[in-house]
Design a protein around this motif. Structure first.
Motif, PDB file in Angstrom:
ATOM      1  N   ASN A 107      82.918  37.374  31.329  1.00 40.83           N
ATOM      2  CA  ASN A 107      82.809  35.915  31.240  1.00 40.83           C
ATOM      3  C   ASN A 107      82.663  35.386  32.664  1.00 40.83           C
ATOM      4  OD1 ASN A 107      82.831  33.261  30.472  1.00 40.83           O
ATOM      5  ND2 ASN A 107      84.965  33.221  29.792  1.00 40.83           N
ATOM      6  N   GLY A 108      81.467  34.940  33.000  1.00 42.54           N
ATOM      7  CA  GLY A 108      81.182  34.527  34.373  1.00 42.54           C
ATOM      8  C   GLY A 108      81.996  33.322  34.805  1.00 42.54           C
ATOM      9  N   ALA A 109      82.047  33.147  36.117  1.00 42.18           N
ATOM     10  CA  ALA A 109      82.804  32.020  36.675  1.00 42.18           C
ATOM     11  C   ALA A 109      82.054  30.703  36.471  1.00 42.18           C
ATOM     12  CB  ALA A 109      83.059  32.269  38.158  1.00 42.18           C
ATOM     13  N   ASN A 110      80.748  30.795  36.214  1.00 39.61           N
ATOM     14  CA  ASN A 110      79.932  29.578  36.101  1.00 39.61           C
ATOM     15  C   ASN A 110      79.286  29.492  34.727  1.00 39.61           C
ATOM     16  OD1 ASN A 110      80.211  29.200  39.054  1.00 39.61           O
ATOM     17  ND2 ASN A 110      78.960  31.058  39.084  1.00 39.61           N
ATOM     18  N   ASP A 111      78.859  28.300  34.363  1.00 46.75           N
ATOM     19  CA  ASP A 111      78.188  28.089  33.075  1.00 46.75           C
ATOM     20  C   ASP A 111      76.807  28.750  33.058  1.00 46.75           C
ATOM     21  OD1 ASP A 111      80.067  26.692  31.586  1.00 46.75           O
ATOM     22  OD2 ASP A 111      79.608  24.824  32.654  1.00 46.75           O
ATOM     23  N   GLY A 112      76.351  29.080  31.863  1.00 52.42           N
ATOM     24  CA  GLY A 112      75.023  29.670  31.729  1.00 52.42           C
ATOM     25  C   GLY A 112      74.855  30.312  30.374  1.00 52.42           C
ATOM     26  N   LYS A 113      73.806  31.125  30.272  1.00 53.85           N
ATOM     27  CA  LYS A 113      73.486  31.757  28.993  1.00 53.85           C
ATOM     28  C   LYS A 113      74.309  33.021  28.767  1.00 53.85           C
ATOM     29  CE  LYS A 113      68.866  29.977  28.380  1.00 53.85           C
ATOM     30  NZ  LYS A 113      67.571  29.915  29.052  1.00 53.85           N
ATOM     31  N   THR A 114      74.295  33.478  27.525  1.00 50.95           N
ATOM     32  CA  THR A 114      74.976  34.732  27.163  1.00 50.95           C
ATOM     33  C   THR A 114      73.928  35.759  26.763  1.00 50.95           C
ATOM     34  OG1 THR A 114      76.940  33.559  26.414  1.00 50.95           O
ATOM     35  CG2 THR A 114      76.619  35.775  25.541  1.00 50.95           C
ATOM     36  N   ILE A 115      74.055  36.956  27.345  1.00 48.41           N
ATOM     37  CA  ILE A 115      73.154  38.048  26.976  1.00 48.41           C
ATOM     38  C   ILE A 115      73.960  39.165  26.310  1.00 48.41           C
ATOM     39  CG2 ILE A 115      73.309  39.164  29.262  1.00 48.41           C
ATOM     40  CD1 ILE A 115      70.386  40.095  28.834  1.00 48.41           C
ATOM     41  N   LEU A 116      73.396  39.725  25.249  1.00 46.02           N
ATOM     42  CA  LEU A 116      73.930  40.944  24.638  1.00 46.02           C
ATOM     43  C   LEU A 116      73.020  42.098  25.038  1.00 46.02           C
ATOM     44  CD1 LEU A 116      75.576  42.660  22.579  1.00 46.02           C
ATOM     45  CD2 LEU A 116      74.003  41.824  20.809  1.00 46.02           C
ATOM     46  N   ALA A 117      73.606  43.110  25.702  1.00 48.78           N
ATOM     47  CA  ALA A 117      72.865  44.344  26.002  1.00 48.78           C
ATOM     48  C   ALA A 117      73.569  45.461  25.250  1.00 48.78           C
ATOM     49  CB  ALA A 117      72.842  44.617  27.498  1.00 48.78           C
ATOM     50  N   SER A 118      72.894  46.026  24.266  1.00 46.98           N
ATOM     51  CA  SER A 118      73.540  46.999  23.383  1.00 46.98           C
ATOM     52  C   SER A 118      72.964  48.386  23.593  1.00 46.98           C
ATOM     53  CB  SER A 118      73.372  46.564  21.926  1.00 46.98           C
ATOM     54  OG  SER A 118      72.018  46.299  21.624  1.00 46.98           O
ATOM     55  N   ALA A 119      73.863  49.361  23.678  1.00 48.62           N
ATOM     56  CA  ALA A 119      73.453  50.767  23.740  1.00 48.62           C
ATOM     57  C   ALA A 119      74.164  51.517  22.630  1.00 48.62           C
ATOM     58  CB  ALA A 119      73.808  51.366  25.097  1.00 48.62           C
ATOM     59  N   GLY A 120      73.552  52.583  22.177  1.00 46.34           N
ATOM     60  CA  GLY A 120      74.261  53.495  21.291  1.00 46.34           C
ATOM     61  C   GLY A 120      74.168  53.198  19.803  1.00 46.34           C
ATOM     62  N   ILE A 121      73.094  52.553  19.375  1.00 47.38           N
ATOM     63  CA  ILE A 121      72.836  52.465  17.929  1.00 47.38           C
ATOM     64  C   ILE A 121      72.565  53.880  17.404  1.00 47.38           C
ATOM     65  CG2 ILE A 121      70.963  51.825  16.324  1.00 47.38           C
ATOM     66  CD1 ILE A 121      72.903  49.571  16.600  1.00 47.38           C
ATOM     67  N   HIS A 122      71.875  54.668  18.223  1.00 45.21           N
ATOM     68  CA  HIS A 122      71.657  56.085  17.930  1.00 45.21           C
ATOM     69  C   HIS A 122      72.528  56.914  18.873  1.00 45.21           C
ATOM     70  CE1 HIS A 122      67.625  54.621  16.232  1.00 45.21           C
ATOM     71  NE2 HIS A 122      68.422  54.937  15.232  1.00 45.21           N
ATOM     72  N   GLY A 123      73.114  57.983  18.363  1.00 46.76           N
ATOM     73  CA  GLY A 123      74.208  58.656  19.057  1.00 46.76           C
ATOM     74  C   GLY A 123      73.851  59.477  20.277  1.00 46.76           C
ATOM     75  N   CYS A 124      72.610  59.884  20.416  1.00 49.65           N
ATOM     76  CA  CYS A 124      72.286  60.826  21.493  1.00 49.65           C
ATOM     77  C   CYS A 124      71.221  60.273  22.436  1.00 49.65           C
ATOM     78  CB  CYS A 124      71.836  62.159  20.904  1.00 49.65           C
ATOM     79  SG  CYS A 124      73.038  62.821  19.744  1.00 49.65           S
ATOM     80  N   GLU A 125      71.241  58.962  22.612  1.00 47.48           N
ATOM     81  CA  GLU A 125      70.275  58.324  23.510  1.00 47.48           C
ATOM     82  C   GLU A 125      71.014  57.929  24.778  1.00 47.48           C
ATOM     83  OE1 GLU A 125      67.475  56.955  19.796  1.00 47.48           O
ATOM     84  OE2 GLU A 125      68.251  55.394  21.105  1.00 47.48           O
ATOM     85  N   TYR A 126      71.117  58.922  25.675  1.00 51.39           N
ATOM     86  CA  TYR A 126      72.085  58.859  26.765  1.00 51.39           C
ATOM     87  C   TYR A 126      71.751  57.895  27.910  1.00 51.39           C
ATOM     88  CZ  TYR A 126      73.800  62.997  24.337  1.00 51.39           C
ATOM     89  OH  TYR A 126      74.274  63.864  23.380  1.00 51.39           O
ATOM     90  N   PRO A 127      70.480  57.721  28.302  1.00 50.88           N
ATOM     91  CA  PRO A 127      70.248  56.823  29.453  1.00 50.88           C
ATOM     92  C   PRO A 127      70.820  55.423  29.228  1.00 50.88           C
ATOM     93  CG  PRO A 127      68.268  58.101  29.005  1.00 50.88           C
ATOM     94  CD  PRO A 127      69.226  58.365  27.867  1.00 50.88           C
ATOM     95  N   GLY A 128      70.689  54.901  28.014  1.00 48.32           N
ATOM     96  CA  GLY A 128      71.185  53.557  27.724  1.00 48.32           C
ATOM     97  C   GLY A 128      72.695  53.461  27.814  1.00 48.32           C
ATOM     98  N   VAL A 129      73.381  54.516  27.362  1.00 44.38           N
ATOM     99  CA  VAL A 129      74.846  54.520  27.409  1.00 44.38           C
ATOM    100  C   VAL A 129      75.315  54.410  28.862  1.00 44.38           C
ATOM    101  CG1 VAL A 129      76.920  55.848  26.876  1.00 44.38           C
ATOM    102  CG2 VAL A 129      74.973  55.895  25.308  1.00 44.38           C
ATOM    103  N   LEU A 130      74.732  55.254  29.727  1.00 45.93           N
ATOM    104  CA  LEU A 130      75.161  55.249  31.135  1.00 45.93           C
ATOM    105  C   LEU A 130      74.753  53.963  31.843  1.00 45.93           C
ATOM    106  CD1 LEU A 130      74.522  58.981  31.955  1.00 45.93           C
ATOM    107  CD2 LEU A 130      76.707  57.815  31.684  1.00 45.93           C
TER     108      LEU A 130
END
Ligand SMILES: [Zn+2]
Length: 319
Positions: free
Chosen positions: A37-60
């Motif tokens: 939760n940033g110190a300033n007002d602004g937009k919210t982004i969702l960055a999701s990793a791991g819908i599939h279990g073995c897709e490692y670059p996104g997890v890291l």
């Protein structure tokens, strides 16, 4: 100071960061998440990793950014899911969620179903608690264990809309060589745009059950660029003039099961009518050939001998 935010039952004060497991209500299913939760007002982004279990670059990508981003630099909020499909990750299962009684593929189930199995409920929880409270969604994938690919970004664009134009404009700033528009339906990012009116995109980078430092760093840079385009992080990204756009593309699924033999590889330029695959039965008898529908460039390909009905085989695009 801005207000605290509550997402998935986790409350985060202004200028704070919380990393913990979140539990899908009414189930034992839990997954790791970071909310900044940033110190300033602004937009919210969702960055999701791991819908599939073995897709490692996104997890890291997400795990490292969760540690590195300082809430003081953030205007708005950042939601990072580290690995949604924990049972798939720990059991090293391609595509499916082993914890679900029907071992469903989460990315075929969005926007979810309150009366479905565990996987359907997880999808609905993600939509209600995280997508609905965001202004933008990036879902990070790669080729899982069975696919090789050239990195590409896909903006959700099932039809012409302001959301789609917005996502495509942001995608032009990213370091991906290839960009295309999605016409899909039940994948996480598509559902965000179609069902909840949240502009969205998909990262595809890496594959074959592997990860490299370069892939993780490139994902981190591109995710930060999206955040800069949304004014969540400081910085003024420039358009990537080298990026190429596929004006149309083809995702071919198999309509039979058996053994599959590739005649092309990732990165190949192909011609209309060219033989891409031969499918054989388990006695080695020819079932069918699969040929290219138009001239294009191969960006994603499945590399296993086994093939099921409904499996993705290849993605190619026309520049
Ligand atoms: Zn995936």
């Amino acid at each position: 100071m801005k207000n605290s935010i509550t997402l998935g039952g986790i409350t985060v004060a202004s200028g704070q960061k919380v990393s913990q497991y979140v539990t899908v209500p009414g189930t034992e299913c839990k997954f790791p998440i970071t909310i900044i939760n940033g110190a300033n007002d602004g937009k919210t982004i969702l960055a999701s990793a791991g819908i599939h279990g073995c897709e490692y670059p996104g997890v890291l990508t997400v795990v490292e950014l969760a540690k590195e981003i300082d809430p003081k630099d953030v205007s708005g909020a950042i939601i990072l899911t580290h690995e949604i499909n924990m049972s798939g990750f720990l059991e090293r299962q391609t595509y499916v969620m082993p914890e679900d009684p029907k071992r469903k593929n989460l990315n075929r189930l969005f926007p979810g179903d309150p009366n479905g199995t565990l996987a359907d409920k997880l999808c609905l929880f993600l939509m209600d608690e995280f997508v609905a409270k965001s202004d933008f969604h990036v879902d990070i994938h790669s080729g899982d264990m069975v696919e090789e690919l050239e990195a590409c970004v896909i903006a959700c664009a099932p039809k012409e809309s302001e959301n789609n134009k917005f996502a495509a404009e942001i995608a032009k700033h990213l370091s991906f060589k290839w960009r295309m528009n999605s016409g899909g339906r039940h994948e996480f990012y598509n559902s965000s745009s179609i069902d909840r009116n949240i502009p969205s995109m998909l990262f595809e980078r890496g594959g074959s059950g592997k990860w490299t430092r370069e892939e993780v760093d490139a994902n981190k840079k591109d995710l930060k660029t999206v955040m800069q385009c949304l004014n969540i992080l400081p910085g003024e990204p420039k358009i990537n003039t080298e990026q190429k756009f596929f004006k149309r593309h083809e995702w071919t699924e198999s309509d039979v099961e058996g053994m599959i033999f590739n005649f092309v590889k990732v990165g190949d330029d192909i011609k209309e009518g060219q033989k891409l695959f031969e499918v054989q039965d388990m006695f080695g008898n020819h079932i069918k050939d699969i040929n290219a529908k138009f001239d294009g460039h191969v960006v994603i390909i499945t590399n296993t001998l086994a093939v099921n009905k409904g499996d993705d085989l290849i993605t190619y695009g026309e520049v």
